[in-house]
Design an enzyme around this catalytic site. Structure first.
Site: not given
Length: 669
Positions: A113, A115, A117, A227, A314, A408, A411, A426, A432
């Site tokens: 199966e 695995k 996360d 599972y 893994k 920024c 602007c 900003c 802006c």
């Protein structure tokens, strides 16, 4: 409606909605539209609020959430939740296979199966009904997250109608996860309201499962793959048989498993999924290999921490090296400036990568980035690749250290960094350009005012021509003005005007979300709208009154207070009011139950065990009472739950207002 009619209708709706849920999540069939489904669910919620004695233990309304858990109880696992030994080496798998053969001979097979996360959970069913949900914890004991588990739509609440061979008690184990699509949507919403982004889907799923308000959990769209099936005296000889049985009972099982007769087939399974796994809707980090036969599993036994009959292989995280071309700085609706690394294109995990996340200035400093650096990029459980380091052997000796922007990029305003926050902002929120545009895009989105046919290009033109400056200006737009835009025909202009007009019917909670107060997302806006009932009540609320609202902490309360203290924002709200938007709740009349509370007034505050605040409001109104937003000498009762604001309690005591507990209120009815 009589009580018997209500009971019959509740049973009918419960079975019908559970059927539609099963068809959608297990068979991928949509037998009715989302709107029709929502209307049935709303009817059931309303009826159960009026007649709680008829609510079924497997009612689909439990998936909506709303239960507040002050502290998670501890669950002792009947069967310990052991961890698996891990390896990244095929040689270790050969050694594992040889060890199995030495112990039980060559007559066995494997079951493989993916695995996933996610977060391991255990679900106990009694007499076909979900009884307890628990986290893994330390393997011996975990947290009771039953209320949160019930909100996950792919977890069956009742399997009695799907089988007649159900054990009196059994346990299934699986992995709760947040699909990539849900994770991206959640992070987009968090970015939109100025919240810090979540690192990855696994962390998001884990944090969501441990939330105290199941109503918030329900909106996160978690999913779960099962599972493992456990129980006393179960009739199955192999793990494959038990997995097939879980499928028959309606549990969500990933169809990515495979029975493998030998270790060579296991290696083929590993190779098949090495790249195919990236097409799945969730992260995977490996393969679980189990001896299939249960008798052979018992013969092989266990070590102190893990079974000898299973191992996890893994996959190594997909990684590559490429050159950093530049850093692009994006300015969001709240003014947050987010850096993104622009890279020389490189193939990674089956896709061409041109950019990677950098999160904030702290990350750039931690990595010690220089212009033109060659960087290591990795794609593990994350959706967007991340830079994990710098290849110093390729760094040019005269390369310059990358310094975070001081002004920024849009602007030119000097950026600010608030204490305790990683992001730079900003502060030029009204002039802006990207902030202005993002505010309008936020305002028109589906969960807000839902104004269709207004795309980014049209918004750009409206801003450039000076036809709009704020979202409120949309309601002053004229059909003739729209016709002056490029590629705008009469039909498109008509659709936009109609969409704007139609948006005036959006409920108060949508308008409140659309207004765009920092940290006020759709869920918080819904709670604020239900609690205060109108924009005026919110504007007049004290800091303590804001804190009394569920899910409202000091940061959100401060943000709301600052927003309404700004004269420009007061003018903005007034414009929306003049345009005809819904700035107070327009609830359906509550069906009357009695006149026991006639002439009595209540203020509701705090967190309650058996009710959400809007349910208490409905209950009071259904029995002839009235709910007020503030405490005064004319108030009859303060209905006080846990976490009641101290200032509210003190004021009620000074004015001689009767303070009711939840139990005392129930006795009044």
């Amino acid at each position: 409606m009589t009580e018997s009619q209500a009971q019959e209708r509740i049973s009918q709706l419960t079975d019908l909605i559970n059927h539609y849920n099963y068809q959608y999540y297990q068979n991928s069939l949509s037998e009715i539209s989302d709107y029709e489904f929502d209307m049935l669910l709303e009817e059931l919620i309303r009826l159960e609020a009026q007649y709680p004695q008829f609510r079924h233990p497997y009612s689909p309304t439990q998936r909506v959430g709303g239960t507040i858990t002050k502290q998670f109880a501890t669950v002792i696992h009947k069967y310990p939740m052991l961890s698996l030994g891990n390896t990244y080496s095929e040689a270790d798998l050969q050694e594992f296979d040889a060890r199995i053969k030495r112990l039980i001979g060559n007559d066995f097979e494997y079951f493989c199966e993916l695995k996933f996360d996610g977060v391991a959970v255990s679900l106990t069913y009694k007499n076909g009904l979900l009884h307890t949900g628990a986290t893994r914890g330390d393997g011996v004991r975990g947290d009771d997250i039953t209320n949160n588990a019930r909100t996950i739509r792919s977890i069956p609440l009742d399997i009695r109608t799907r089988a007649n061979d159900i054990p009196e008690e059994f346990e299934v184990r699986g992995e709760v996860f947040m699909p990539f699509e849900s994770f991206q949507r959640l992070n987009k919403e968090r970015e939109d309201i100025g919240e810090a982004l979540l690192a990855n889907p696994r962390n998001a799923a884990s944090g969501t499962l441990k939330m105290q308000d199941s109503g918030v959990v329900a909106k996160r769209n978690l999913d779960c793959y099962m599972y493992f099936l456990l129980g006393d005296n179960l009739p199955y000889q192999t793990h494959e048989e038990s997995v097939k049985q879980m499928e028959k009972w309606g549990f969500h099982v990933s169809r990515t498993y495979r029975k493998c007769p030998n270790i060579d087939e296991v290696f083929q399974y590993i190779r098949d999924w090495e790249t195919e796994r990236f097409k799945l809707p969730l992260g995977t980090d490996g393969i679980v290999i189990k001896v299939n036969n249960f008798s052979q599993q018992e013969e092989l036994g266990y070590t102190a921490k893990s079974p000898r009959w299973a191992i996890a292989y893994k996959y190594k995280a997909e990684a590559s090296v490429t050159q950093l071309q530049s850093i692009l700085y994006n300015v969001g609706r709240t003014g947050a400036v987010t850096p993104v690394a622009m890279l020389s294109p490189v193939l990674l995990a089956g896709t061409t990568v041109k950019r990677a996340t950098l999160h904030n200035a702290n990350e750039i400093e931690r990595l010690g980035l220089h212009e033109g650096d060659y960087v290591f990029i990795e794609k593990g459980g994350e959706i967007i690749p991340k830079i994990t380091g710098v290849d110093l052997s390729k760094r040019q000796p005269d390369s310059k250290v990358i310094q975070y922007l001081t002004h920024c990029p849009a602007c030119g305003t000097q950026l600010v960094r608030q204490e305790g926050e990683a992001a730079y902002y900003c502060p030029n929120e009204r002039s802006c350009p990207p902030q202005t545009k993002a505010k309008i895009e936020h305002f028109i989105q589906r969960r807000a005012m839902n104004i269709e046919n207004l795309g980014p290009e049209t918004i750009d033109q409206l801003l450039q021509k000076g036809l709009i400056r704020t979202p409120a200006d949309l309601y002053s737009l004229q059909y003739e003005q729209l016709l002056t835009l490029e590629r705008m025909g009469p039909k498109s202009a008509k659709n936009i005007i109609e969409g704007i007009e139609q948006s005036k019917k959006a409920p108060f909670k949508n308008v409140l979300f659309a207004i765009g107060i920092r940290f006020v997302g759709a869920t918080v806006a819904e709670k604020l709208a239900a609690y205060f009932g109108s924009i005026e009540a919110m504007q007049q609320a004290s800091f303590e009154e804001l804190l009394a609202v569920p899910e409202i902490g000091e940061r959100i309360a401060n943000s709301i207070g600052q927003f309404f203290a700004d004269p420009a924002n007061k003018q903005y709200i007034e414009q929306l009011k003049q345009a005809g938007l819904q700035l107070q709740s327009d609830k359906q009349p509550v069906e009357k139950e009695s006149t026991k509370l006639a002439g009595k007034t209540f203020v509701i505050s705090g967190v309650f065990v058996n009710y959400e605040r809007d349910q208490l409001r409905d209950k009071i109104e259904a029995n002839g009472g009235r709910v007020l937003s503030g405490i005064s000498g004319k108030l009859d009762f303060l209905l006080a739950g846990d976490k009641l604001g101290p200032s509210k309690l003190e004021k009620a005591q000074k004015l001689g207002v009767t303070i009711l507990s939840e139990q005392e209120f129930e006795k009044m009815l």
